[in-house]
Structures are given as C-alpha cells and as structure tokens.
Design an enzyme around this catalytic site. Structure first.
Site, short mmCIF file in Angstrom:
data_model
loop_
_atom_site.label_atom_id
_atom_site.label_comp_id
_atom_site.label_asym_id
_atom_site.label_seq_id
_atom_site.Cartn_x
_atom_site.Cartn_y
_atom_site.Cartn_z
N HIS A 154 0.82 -1.22 0.00
CA HIS A 154 0.00 0.00 0.00
C HIS A 154 0.85 1.27 0.00
O HIS A 154 0.41 2.31 -0.48
CB HIS A 154 -0.93 0.02 1.21
CG HIS A 154 -2.00 -1.02 1.16
ND1 HIS A 154 -2.95 -1.06 0.16
CD2 HIS A 154 -2.27 -2.07 1.97
CE1 HIS A 154 -3.76 -2.10 0.36
NE2 HIS A 154 -3.37 -2.72 1.45
N ASN A 194 6.53 10.11 -9.60
CA ASN A 194 6.38 11.23 -8.68
C ASN A 194 6.21 10.66 -7.26
O ASN A 194 5.44 9.72 -7.07
CB ASN A 194 5.17 12.08 -9.03
CG ASN A 194 5.32 12.78 -10.37
OD1 ASN A 194 6.42 12.86 -10.91
ND2 ASN A 194 4.23 13.26 -10.92
N HIS A 205 0.52 4.48 -2.84
CA HIS A 205 0.93 3.18 -3.37
C HIS A 205 2.18 3.35 -4.25
O HIS A 205 2.23 4.27 -5.07
CB HIS A 205 -0.20 2.58 -4.20
CG HIS A 205 -0.01 1.14 -4.53
ND1 HIS A 205 -0.79 0.13 -4.00
CD2 HIS A 205 0.89 0.51 -5.32
CE1 HIS A 205 -0.39 -1.03 -4.45
NE2 HIS A 205 0.63 -0.83 -5.26
N HIS A 207 4.19 3.48 -7.19
CA HIS A 207 3.86 3.38 -8.61
C HIS A 207 4.48 4.54 -9.38
O HIS A 207 4.91 5.53 -8.81
CB HIS A 207 2.34 3.38 -8.82
CG HIS A 207 1.70 4.73 -8.64
ND1 HIS A 207 1.56 5.34 -7.41
CD2 HIS A 207 1.18 5.60 -9.55
CE1 HIS A 207 0.96 6.51 -7.56
NE2 HIS A 207 0.73 6.70 -8.85
#
Length: 315
Positions: A154, A194, A205, A207
């Site tokens: 998460h 970012n 999360h 990514h």
C-alpha cells in the site's frame, strides 16, 4: 531508429491480460517470484471509458496543453482498504484483479489516448502542423497513458523496492517503451515516478506512470536544438567532463550519476549511460542489471538527507 531489436530478459515473465472494459493489463514477474502463472479475470462491471481528452495550443509559446476533464474524478488519497492499485479483494474492486509483482495497465482517465493516429499518417507532417502557431487551435489528445505498479504494497516508492523488484520495474520500462514507441502517432515515450504529497501525488501506493505523447515535449525540443547547435557529441562530452570532475555521486561500469553544472533545483541529479542509447528499450541486460542497484542506492541516499522522505519527480 534502432539498428537491432530490443533484447528482453527471458527470466522475467511477461503476462498480458485485459481489464473488464478492454484496457490492457500486463503482469511482469520477478526472476525470484513466488507467484504461479495463473491470473484472475477482471469481473467488474465498469462504465464506458471517458471521452478522449483534447489539446489546446498556447499561441504565446506554441506548447500544447491537454484538457482531460475526466481526471477530476480520479481517486484522491484513499484509505488503504480502498487502494485502487492493490490486488482486488471482495471489499476492494481495484484496477488489478490478481496478486502481482509488477503490473502495468492503461490509465482509466488518461491525459492522452486511447485514440491513436491513423496507421498511415505521416509523423513529419503531424509534427510540422503541431509547430504551426494559430489562435484557438485544438486537436485530439492521441497517445497512451499507463500506470506502472511497482509492488502490491500500500505504501512505498522505487527506493523501497528489493533489487530483484527494481530490476523487474526497469524491464517493464524497457518493454513498454518499445511497445508504446511503435503506436501510430506517438512521438515521445516518458516513464516517470512522482513521490510525495508535496508535489501533488494522490496515491501513496508505490507506482509510476508512462506518458506517450503525440508531440515532442518542449524540454526535449530544446535539448535537440542544443545538440544541433553544439554537435552530436554533446551528451558524451558532458558525461566525460562530469566523470573527471567533482560532482559525481555514483559511478559503475555502465552508468554515472552526477549533480549537473547548472542544476536548477535544490536537489538535482542526472543519471547517464556510458554510451549513446535512444531509450530504455535499447539498453542491454547488463546495463539494466547495474541500473537497478545504482538507482536504488541513489534514491536511498537522497532520502537520508532529511528526517522525512524526500519528495521528488524522477524521469
């Protein structure tokens, strides 16, 4: 154009799938994965995809701005049990139906795409038309935007990954760069991450994203103009000067990270390969292997500068 076809690591399995509304989903499995080959089917009932965004030209600069109203409805800092990038559960109808190592999927509300140019359209004519200045010019925002999920966890970022997982993400960047570059009308492929609410990140999360633009971005246009003015050895000459100077942070057999001479940000690092390559797809397996370790070391070092995680844009 590449002289040779991209080489991909056969030990990193690539498993294409589809989401319920037809969007592409691709799983990339770690070399040391504990997952089996089977993947769950996305059984959600989804609304039709939003209408394609459109671009408007700023006549003062010539730049094109994508107007993507559907992005106003994207998820904003959800609780962990409603994480849209986590594997689906009965209580969380997320975007990814299976447990995964690394997953890449088409953004549901993209700034560019899913529409593409006509297959026989001329890139040269399209770019010439985009550079022409006019008033209230609009065009369809063709292209593709994808989300790259680094982990099912998460919270985290690239720097929190294992070396094996980092290598899988880099392989995914190479795969997707090759595939997206081949799409009709795509002029530039831009993988990035970012990190941090301070710069507007809406999901904790771990990514990143990949934007596939229908134009060459302004910064890249300026870089190409600088190369035209200086000569084709510009990047190599910069790298040679930096490697023999005081600003090197990390260096390996294939890559060097340094603070640029004219850094514009409080923290700015450039990470260059030791040979000319056009994009991630053209890197070798040895180059990607080394990059996984060096890039992790770089990001973890930057995080040691402050008491809290350092926000950044990495591209």
């Amino acid at each position: 154009m590449l002289d040779t076809e991209p080489v991909f690591d056969p030990a990193i399995a690539v498993r294409p799938a589809k989401l319920a509304d037809g969007r592409d989903l691709i799983y990339f499995d770690d070399v040391d994965t504990t997952l089996d080959a089977a993947r769950s089917v996305d059984a959600r009932t989804l609304d039709p995809r939003p209408a394609n965004a459109h671009m408007r030209q700023d006549p003062l600069t010539g730049e094109w701005v994508s107007i993507a109203a559907a992005r106003q409805n994207r998820v904003m800092l959800p609780p962990a049990h409603l994480d849209p990038l986590a594997p689906q559960t009965p209580d969380n109808p997320s975007e990814i139906p299976s447990v995964y190592d690394v997953a890449v999927f088409e953004n549901r509300s993209p700034s560019f795409g899913p529409a593409l140019a006509e297959p026989d359209a001329s890139d040269a004519e399209a770019l010439a038309d985009l550079r022409r200045i006019g008033l209230e010019r609009t065009k369809t925002s063709i292209g593709r935007c994808e989300v790259v999920c680094f982990s099912p966890a998460h919270e985290g970022s690239f720097g929190s990954l294992s070396r094996s997982r980092a290598r899988t993400v880099i392989e995914a960047w190479a795969h997707r760069t090759a595939a997206l570059s081949a799409l009709p009308g795509v002029q530039e492929v831009f993988p990035f991450e970012n990190r941090g609410r301070e710069i507007g990140v809406t999901l904790p999360h771990p990514h990143g994203q990949i934007y596939s633009y229908p134009y060459i971005t302004p910064r890249t246009e300026r870089l190409l103009a600088a190369i035209d003015d200086y000569g084709p050895t510009l990047m190599g000459d910069i790298l040679e000067r930096e490697r023999n100077g005081p600003r090197v942070l990390l260096s390996g057999e294939h890559w060097t990270a340094f603070v640029p001479f004219a850094a514009r940000w409080p923290i700015e690092v450039h990470l260059l390969p030791h040979r000319h390559v056009p994009d991630f797809a053209a890197t070798t397996l040895d180059e990607r292997d080394e990059l996984a370790g060096l890039y992790l070391q770089l990001l973890r070092g930057i995080d040691k500068l402050y008491d809290s995680p350092t926000p950044y844009i990495a591209a």
